[in-house]
Write a protein that holds these residues in place. Structure first.
Motif, PDB file in Angstrom:
ATOM      1  N   MET A   1     -11.068   2.495  11.444  1.00  0.00           N
ATOM      2  CA  MET A   1      -9.626   2.300  11.297  1.00  0.00           C
ATOM      3  C   MET A   1      -9.369   1.212  10.257  1.00  0.00           C
ATOM      4  O   MET A   1     -10.147   0.262  10.141  1.00  0.00           O
ATOM      5  N   SER A   2      -8.276   1.367   9.528  1.00  0.00           N
ATOM      6  CA  SER A   2      -7.968   0.364   8.509  1.00  0.00           C
ATOM      7  C   SER A   2      -6.528   0.541   8.038  1.00  0.00           C
ATOM      8  O   SER A   2      -5.902   1.573   8.239  1.00  0.00           O
ATOM      9  N   VAL A   3      -6.030  -0.515   7.410  1.00  0.00           N
ATOM     10  CA  VAL A   3      -4.752  -0.457   6.711  1.00  0.00           C
ATOM     11  C   VAL A   3      -5.088  -0.468   5.218  1.00  0.00           C
ATOM     12  O   VAL A   3      -5.835  -1.335   4.750  1.00  0.00           O
ATOM     13  N   CYS A   4      -4.557   0.491   4.496  1.00  0.00           N
ATOM     14  CA  CYS A   4      -4.912   0.669   3.087  1.00  0.00           C
ATOM     15  C   CYS A   4      -3.709   0.398   2.183  1.00  0.00           C
ATOM     16  O   CYS A   4      -2.578   0.740   2.520  1.00  0.00           O
ATOM     17  N   ILE A   5      -3.997  -0.214   1.030  1.00  0.00           N
ATOM     18  CA  ILE A   5      -2.973  -0.497   0.028  1.00  0.00           C
ATOM     19  C   ILE A   5      -3.389   0.176  -1.269  1.00  0.00           C
ATOM     20  O   ILE A   5      -4.418  -0.181  -1.866  1.00  0.00           O
ATOM     21  N   ASP A   6      -2.615   1.150  -1.705  1.00  0.00           N
ATOM     22  CA  ASP A   6      -2.864   1.820  -2.982  1.00  0.00           C
ATOM     23  C   ASP A   6      -2.350   0.917  -4.101  1.00  0.00           C
ATOM     24  O   ASP A   6      -1.155   0.607  -4.160  1.00  0.00           O
ATOM     25  N   ILE A   7      -3.250   0.474  -4.983  1.00  0.00           N
ATOM     26  CA  ILE A   7      -2.855  -0.450  -6.057  1.00  0.00           C
ATOM     27  C   ILE A   7      -2.908   0.221  -7.418  1.00  0.00           C
ATOM     28  O   ILE A   7      -3.062  -0.448  -8.443  1.00  0.00           O
ATOM     29  N   THR A   8      -2.784   1.547  -7.441  1.00  0.00           N
ATOM     30  CA  THR A   8      -2.794   2.270  -8.716  1.00  0.00           C
ATOM     31  C   THR A   8      -1.743   1.690  -9.664  1.00  0.00           C
ATOM     32  O   THR A   8      -0.565   1.585  -9.317  1.00  0.00           O
ATOM     33  N   GLY A   9      -2.178   1.312 -10.878  1.00  0.00           N
ATOM     34  CA  GLY A   9      -1.258   0.782 -11.878  1.00  0.00           C
ATOM     35  C   GLY A   9      -0.903  -0.678 -11.710  1.00  0.00           C
ATOM     36  O   GLY A   9      -0.110  -1.217 -12.508  1.00  0.00           O
ATOM     37  N   LEU A  10      -1.461  -1.341 -10.701  1.00  0.00           N
ATOM     38  CA  LEU A  10      -1.127  -2.754 -10.470  1.00  0.00           C
ATOM     39  C   LEU A  10      -1.719  -3.619 -11.579  1.00  0.00           C
ATOM     40  O   LEU A  10      -2.919  -3.603 -11.825  1.00  0.00           O
ATOM     41  N   ARG A  11      -0.856  -4.372 -12.243  1.00  0.00           N
ATOM     42  CA  ARG A  11      -1.319  -5.267 -13.297  1.00  0.00           C
ATOM     43  C   ARG A  11      -1.800  -6.583 -12.696  1.00  0.00           C
ATOM     44  O   ARG A  11      -1.233  -7.060 -11.699  1.00  0.00           O
ATOM     45  N   PRO A  12      -2.842  -7.185 -13.272  1.00  0.00           N
ATOM     46  CA  PRO A  12      -3.400  -8.429 -12.703  1.00  0.00           C
ATOM     47  C   PRO A  12      -2.358  -9.528 -12.499  1.00  0.00           C
ATOM     48  O   PRO A  12      -2.417 -10.267 -11.512  1.00  0.00           O
ATOM     49  N   GLU A  13      -1.402  -9.629 -13.423  1.00  0.00           N
ATOM     50  CA  GLU A  13      -0.414 -10.702 -13.313  1.00  0.00           C
ATOM     51  C   GLU A  13       0.594 -10.468 -12.191  1.00  0.00           C
ATOM     52  O   GLU A  13       1.368 -11.369 -11.840  1.00  0.00           O
ATOM     53  N   ARG A  14       0.563  -9.263 -11.573  1.00  0.00           N
ATOM     54  CA  ARG A  14       1.473  -8.989 -10.461  1.00  0.00           C
ATOM     55  C   ARG A  14       0.830  -9.303  -9.108  1.00  0.00           C
ATOM     56  O   ARG A  14       1.436  -9.046  -8.062  1.00  0.00           O
ATOM     57  N   VAL A  15      -0.397  -9.844  -9.128  1.00  0.00           N
ATOM     58  CA  VAL A  15      -1.040 -10.309  -7.893  1.00  0.00           C
ATOM     59  C   VAL A  15      -0.822 -11.819  -7.807  1.00  0.00           C
ATOM     60  O   VAL A  15      -1.225 -12.561  -8.695  1.00  0.00           O
ATOM     61  N   THR A  16      -0.174 -12.257  -6.752  1.00  0.00           N
ATOM     62  CA  THR A  16       0.199 -13.670  -6.630  1.00  0.00           C
ATOM     63  C   THR A  16      -0.310 -14.239  -5.312  1.00  0.00           C
ATOM     64  O   THR A  16      -0.142 -13.627  -4.256  1.00  0.00           O
ATOM     65  N   VAL A  17      -0.944 -15.404  -5.397  1.00  0.00           N
ATOM     66  CA  VAL A  17      -1.392 -16.132  -4.208  1.00  0.00           C
ATOM     67  C   VAL A  17      -0.507 -17.363  -4.079  1.00  0.00           C
ATOM     68  O   VAL A  17      -0.478 -18.211  -4.975  1.00  0.00           O
ATOM     69  N   VAL A  18       0.233 -17.458  -2.975  1.00  0.00           N
ATOM     70  CA  VAL A  18       1.194 -18.552  -2.848  1.00  0.00           C
ATOM     71  C   VAL A  18       1.473 -18.842  -1.371  1.00  0.00           C
ATOM     72  O   VAL A  18       1.599 -17.910  -0.571  1.00  0.00           O
ATOM     73  N   PRO A  19       1.539 -20.101  -0.970  1.00  0.00           N
ATOM     74  CA  PRO A  19       1.889 -20.432   0.422  1.00  0.00           C
ATOM     75  C   PRO A  19       3.356 -20.102   0.708  1.00  0.00           C
ATOM     76  O   PRO A  19       4.181 -20.014  -0.206  1.00  0.00           O
ATOM     77  N   SER A  20       3.667 -19.958   1.992  1.00  0.00           N
ATOM     78  CA  SER A  20       5.032 -19.652   2.418  1.00  0.00           C
ATOM     79  C   SER A  20       5.385 -20.505   3.632  1.00  0.00           C
ATOM     80  O   SER A  20       4.811 -20.314   4.709  1.00  0.00           O
TER      81      SER A  20
END
Length: 368
Positions: A1-20
């Motif tokens: 079992m798993s939760v999957c995220i399709d990242i087709t076309g995702l540009r590197p600069e659209r991945v953000t690591v940030v506290p909330s």
């Protein structure tokens, strides 16, 4: 079992690591409501509970199912904003302003997630406009309890009133205990975010995801992120981004926001006692299944005391060597036994460390 995220076309600069800060406040409320999930926070929970204003404690019970039964997506409101690329605010006030930007329909759908309603990763139903869905929401709430019914009725009849109540409640929690928490954890979280961002730039997304958790993997060929959880789910970044949000209070929970139409979010614990390679859900299933058979339990009892050959076990248990070998194969596949050769003899022994951890591994797998 798993939760999957399709990242087709995702540009590197659209991945953000940030506290909330709002997400961390949600985890603080969860830890206060479910301290058994967070043994490392028992001292903090006891201290906060002891000095908590009774009126605030009562209000905390009014809707604790938003952070106790589930971790409501209301604590990640930026993921639901148009464009699927909004980021968390730097302060709790900024994030509460982002929460105010959700539509009433989004707010109500996220706030009723505790009912275990189907279709989380499909288009949501408009419970505000559809009388049939309105009645169904109240019926589902009734199965959860009277407080849930009362909250749901308030929510459906007066969304702005509940929104104002929640905002004031969260501000009061900030004043009572969370401001001190955020002052303590914000710098380590920011440091972890910088580290993950550096990994993204230098070594790519796969390396950054591995550093988040060994339960997260990337199939670059299929452009698919998989998170090993005891749940099924699927979402896609589409034309939006991907958020990675660290939490100091979250272990053992590794959460994935995969609500339909929202920006995908990985909410991951840092500074946790997680092993370098915790067992997958499949491995846990194999181990529990292997130990469920009475013969294999007897074999484990023998092998826990000392190493034995197959012939010795067959003689001791009154079985044939092929029968013992079949059971040993199941235990070995589940990584519950170790094997070593001594001359012409093959000795089997129970891996006591693995068996001892099975209880905590199983709990972590459930809570992940």
């Amino acid at each position: 079992m798993s939760v999957c995220i399709d990242i087709t076309g995702l540009r590197p600069e659209r991945v953000t690591v940030v506290p909330s800060p709002l997400a961390e406040l949600g985890m603080a409320l969860h830890a206060l409501s479910e301290p058994g999930h967070h043994p490392g926070l028992q001292g903090w929970v006891t201290g906060v509970t002891a000095r908590l204003d009774p009126y605030l404690a009562d209000r905390m019970c009014e809707a604790d199912f938003l952070w106790r039964t589930t971790f409501s997506d209301l604590f990640l409101p930026y993921a639901g904003l148009p464009g699927r690329d909004a980021l968390p605010g730097a302060t709790l006030t900024e994030e509460l302003d982002l929460l105010d930007k959700l539509t009433d329909e989004q707010f109500v759908n996220a706030a009723t997630e505790f009912m275990c309603t189907p279709g989380y990763d499909t288009p949501g139903l408009d419970v505000l406009a559809d009388p049939a869905q309105h009645r169904r929401a109240l019926d589902l709430a009734a199965s959860r309890g009277p407080r849930q019914v009362h909250f749901t009725r308030r929510l459906l009849d007066d969304p702005p009133g509940v929104r104002a109540w929640l905002r004031q409640f969260l501000r009061d929690c900030d004043e009572a205990f969370f401001a001190d928490v955020w002052a303590r954890v914000s710098h380590p979280l920011a440091a972890d975010a910088r580290h993950k961002t550096d990994l993204l730039r230098r070594k790519g997304l796969a390396e950054a995801l591995t550093s988040v958790s060994s339960a997260v993997s990337l199939d670059e060929g299929a452009a698919l992120i998989s998170v090993d959880k005891m749940a099924h789910g699927r979402t896609a970044t589409a034309d939006g981004g991907l958020l990675l949000i660290p939490t100091s209070l979250g272990w053992p929970h590794l959460m994935v926001l995969h609500r339909y139409g929202w920006q995908p979010v990985l909410h991951y614990p840092v500074g946790s006692p997680e092993l370098a390679s915790p067992p997958s859900v499949e491995q846990l299933t194999l181990r529990i299944t292997a130990l469920s058979h009475p013969v294999r339990m007897r074999i484990c009892r023998l092998l826990a005391r000392s190493a034995h050959t197959t012939s010795e076990m067959a003689q001791s248990l009154g079985m044939t060597a092929p029968e013992i070998s079949r059971h040993l194969g199941v235990l070995k596949k589940a990584s519950l036994i170790t094997t070593r050769r001594r001359g012409r003899y093959v000795l089997h022994q129970l891996d006591v460390t693995v068996v001892a951890r099975l209880g905590s591994d199983f709990l972590e797998g459930l809570l992940r």
